[in-house]
Design a protein around this motif. Structure first.
Motif, PDB file in Angstrom:
ATOM      1  N   UNK A 132       0.814  -1.214   0.000  1.00 31.10           N
ATOM      2  CA  UNK A 132       0.000   0.000   0.000  1.00 31.10           C
ATOM      3  C   UNK A 132       0.851   1.269   0.000  1.00 31.10           C
ATOM      4  N   UNK A 133       2.170   1.114   0.097  1.00 30.12           N
ATOM      5  CA  UNK A 133       3.043   2.288   0.111  1.00 30.12           C
ATOM      6  C   UNK A 133       3.017   2.980  -1.248  1.00 30.12           C
ATOM      7  N   UNK A 134       3.174   4.291  -1.217  1.00 34.21           N
ATOM      8  CA  UNK A 134       3.124   5.061  -2.465  1.00 34.21           C
ATOM      9  C   UNK A 134       4.271   4.725  -3.407  1.00 34.21           C
ATOM     10  N   UNK A 135       5.391   4.267  -2.844  1.00 30.71           N
ATOM     11  CA  UNK A 135       6.554   3.990  -3.687  1.00 30.71           C
ATOM     12  C   UNK A 135       6.768   2.497  -3.919  1.00 30.71           C
ATOM     13  N   UNK A 136       5.741   1.683  -3.644  1.00 33.94           N
ATOM     14  CA  UNK A 136       5.900   0.243  -3.883  1.00 33.94           C
ATOM     15  C   UNK A 136       6.024  -0.009  -5.388  1.00 33.94           C
ATOM     16  N   UNK A 137       7.035  -0.767  -5.826  1.00 31.14           N
ATOM     17  CA  UNK A 137       7.266  -0.967  -7.267  1.00 31.14           C
ATOM     18  C   UNK A 137       6.080  -1.638  -7.952  1.00 31.14           C
ATOM     19  N   UNK A 138       5.801  -1.198  -9.170  1.00 30.96           N
ATOM     20  CA  UNK A 138       4.697  -1.765  -9.947  1.00 30.96           C
ATOM     21  C   UNK A 138       5.147  -2.897 -10.860  1.00 30.96           C
ATOM     22  N   UNK A 139       6.446  -3.113 -10.995  1.00 30.09           N
ATOM     23  CA  UNK A 139       6.922  -4.205 -11.831  1.00 30.09           C
ATOM     24  C   UNK A 139       6.843  -3.906 -13.310  1.00 30.09           C
ATOM     25  N   UNK A 140       7.395  -2.776 -13.722  1.00 34.34           N
ATOM     26  CA  UNK A 140       7.360  -2.404 -15.138  1.00 34.34           C
ATOM     27  C   UNK A 140       8.729  -2.530 -15.806  1.00 34.34           C
ATOM     28  N   UNK A 141       9.762  -2.906 -15.044  1.00 35.10           N
ATOM     29  CA  UNK A 141      11.107  -2.986 -15.626  1.00 35.10           C
ATOM     30  C   UNK A 141      11.677  -4.403 -15.580  1.00 35.10           C
ATOM     31  N   UNK A 142      11.562  -5.076 -14.456  1.00 38.96           N
ATOM     32  CA  UNK A 142      12.167  -6.398 -14.303  1.00 38.96           C
ATOM     33  C   UNK A 142      11.421  -7.401 -15.175  1.00 38.96           C
ATOM     34  N   UNK A 143      12.161  -8.200 -15.952  1.00 38.55           N
ATOM     35  CA  UNK A 143      11.517  -9.011 -16.990  1.00 38.55           C
ATOM     36  C   UNK A 143      10.549 -10.033 -16.407  1.00 38.55           C
ATOM     37  N   UNK A 144      10.850 -10.577 -15.229  1.00 38.93           N
ATOM     38  CA  UNK A 144       9.943 -11.559 -14.641  1.00 38.93           C
ATOM     39  C   UNK A 144       8.618 -10.922 -14.235  1.00 38.93           C
ATOM     40  N   UNK A 145       8.656  -9.641 -13.868  1.00 41.31           N
ATOM     41  CA  UNK A 145       7.415  -8.933 -13.557  1.00 41.31           C
ATOM     42  C   UNK A 145       6.682  -8.530 -14.830  1.00 41.31           C
ATOM     43  N   UNK A 146       7.443  -8.168 -15.857  1.00 35.26           N
ATOM     44  CA  UNK A 146       6.829  -7.712 -17.109  1.00 35.26           C
ATOM     45  C   UNK A 146       5.996  -8.820 -17.742  1.00 35.26           C
ATOM     46  N   UNK A 147       6.528 -10.041 -17.763  1.00 33.26           N
ATOM     47  CA  UNK A 147       5.826 -11.120 -18.463  1.00 33.26           C
ATOM     48  C   UNK A 147       4.614 -11.631 -17.688  1.00 33.26           C
ATOM     49  N   UNK A 148       4.403 -11.125 -16.472  1.00 30.84           N
ATOM     50  CA  UNK A 148       3.197 -11.496 -15.742  1.00 30.84           C
ATOM     51  C   UNK A 148       1.961 -10.803 -16.311  1.00 30.84           C
ATOM     52  N   UNK A 149       2.164  -9.767 -17.120  1.00 37.14           N
ATOM     53  CA  UNK A 149       1.055  -9.034 -17.730  1.00 37.14           C
ATOM     54  C   UNK A 149       1.021  -9.296 -19.231  1.00 37.14           C
ATOM     55  N   UNK A 150      -0.147  -9.074 -19.820  1.00 40.00           N
ATOM     56  CA  UNK A 150      -0.200  -9.066 -21.278  1.00 40.00           C
ATOM     57  C   UNK A 150       0.238  -7.693 -21.775  1.00 40.00           C
ATOM     58  N   UNK A 151       0.285  -7.514 -23.082  1.00 39.33           N
ATOM     59  CA  UNK A 151       0.805  -6.270 -23.646  1.00 39.33           C
ATOM     60  C   UNK A 151      -0.032  -5.065 -23.228  1.00 39.33           C
ATOM     61  N   UNK A 152      -1.358  -5.228 -23.229  1.00 37.95           N
ATOM     62  CA  UNK A 152      -2.231  -4.108 -22.863  1.00 37.95           C
ATOM     63  C   UNK A 152      -2.068  -3.756 -21.388  1.00 37.95           C
ATOM     64  N   UNK A 153      -2.025  -4.781 -20.543  1.00 33.28           N
ATOM     65  CA  UNK A 153      -1.848  -4.532 -19.118  1.00 33.28           C
ATOM     66  C   UNK A 153      -0.509  -3.887 -18.805  1.00 33.28           C
ATOM     67  N   UNK A 154       0.508  -4.284 -19.561  1.00 37.76           N
ATOM     68  CA  UNK A 154       1.829  -3.687 -19.351  1.00 37.76           C
ATOM     69  C   UNK A 154       1.825  -2.210 -19.736  1.00 37.76           C
ATOM     70  N   UNK A 155       1.164  -1.883 -20.838  1.00 37.57           N
ATOM     71  CA  UNK A 155       1.081  -0.484 -21.255  1.00 37.57           C
ATOM     72  C   UNK A 155       0.284   0.340 -20.244  1.00 37.57           C
ATOM     73  N   UNK A 156      -0.770  -0.225 -19.709  1.00 38.65           N
ATOM     74  CA  UNK A 156      -1.559   0.495 -18.709  1.00 38.65           C
ATOM     75  C   UNK A 156      -0.750   0.717 -17.430  1.00 38.65           C
ATOM     76  N   UNK A 157       0.076  -0.256 -17.094  1.00 38.95           N
ATOM     77  CA  UNK A 157       0.925  -0.084 -15.906  1.00 38.95           C
ATOM     78  C   UNK A 157       1.882   1.082 -16.088  1.00 38.95           C
ATOM     79  N   UNK A 158       2.403   1.231 -17.296  1.00 40.72           N
ATOM     80  CA  UNK A 158       3.296   2.363 -17.557  1.00 40.72           C
ATOM     81  C   UNK A 158       2.539   3.689 -17.501  1.00 40.72           C
TER      82      UNK A 158
END
Length: 220
Positions: free
Chosen positions: A136-162
């Motif tokens: 719940x912290x404001x600075x908790x990482x969203x997982x948009x850079x590390x490849x193992x976190x990136x592949x947990x989303x589809x392309x649309x979800x990854x773009x929305x995360x960015x």
């Protein structure tokens, strides 16, 4: 001529407003060195730290390859000597236990430290644990850079995360990546220290074998 000033006294020609500006600049300089970094400065500093970590990975890989070259040279020397059956018969006749023990110890040492070289070169997984970091912290990482976190989303979800990621979260994720790379570098350096220590042991064993071969050759 100014009769109120003592003879030879230097007159301060600095305007009051210039002196005030100089004091403000000095105060700003002092405060600049003690203030926290803003998000853009933190982003650049973290990326610089990541570049240094990757540079160290490259250095570690070159050192591991160099150690493998040295190990190959030692193994080649032992192999060449082992093909000389006349020398082997002579030295085994003189020192059967010593030669057998040295060869056996060398073989075990070579295999063990070859595995250390593989450990130093293999890609490692060192993802830091975030157990104490509240999601719940404001600075908790969203997982948009590390490849193992990136592949947990589809392309649309990854773009929305960015589109939703904040600068603090992005900097936090870069900091995690730097920490992960440092863990990898630390493990690699430990493996390299063991590897080069093994090379010293192997060199001593080869020197012992060659000494026995030379001694047996001179006595025949």
């Amino acid at each position: 001529m100014d009769l109120t000033s003592p003879p030879g006294a230097a007159k301060d020609s600095t305007p009051p407003e210039d002196s005030s500006k100089a004091r403000k600049k000095e105060l700003k300089r002092l405060l600049e060195g003690s203030r926290p970094l803003d998000w853009s400065e933190r982003y650049r500093a973290l990326n610089d730290a990541m570049d240094e970590a990757y540079d160290l990975i490259d250095i570690n890989n070159r050192e591991a390859r160099f150690a493998l070259v040295l190990m190959g040279a030692l193994n080649a020397a032992v192999l060449v000597v082992s093909t000389r059956t006349d020398l082997l018969q002579g030295v085994f006749g003189e020192f059967p236990i010593a030669v057998g023990g040295l060869l056996g110890l060398y073989a075990v040492t070579a295999v063990y430290f070859f595995l250390q070289a593989i450990e130093a070169l293999r890609p490692g997984r060192f993802k830091p644990r975030l157990g104490n970091w509240s999601k719940d912290a404001d600075d908790y990482p969203m997982g948009v850079r590390y490849f193992e976190d990136v592949i947990q989303r589809d392309a649309v979800g990854y773009w929305r995360a960015w589109n939703e990621v904040q600068t603090g979260q992005l900097n936090a994720e870069i900091a995690i990546q730097v920490h992960s790379l440092c863990l990898k570098n630390n493990a690699t350096r430990d493996a390299l220290r063991r590897l080069f220590a093994g090379l010293r042991v192997m060199t001593v064993l080869v020197a012992g074998l060659l000494t026995l071969f030379v001694y047996a050759t001179l006595n025949n």
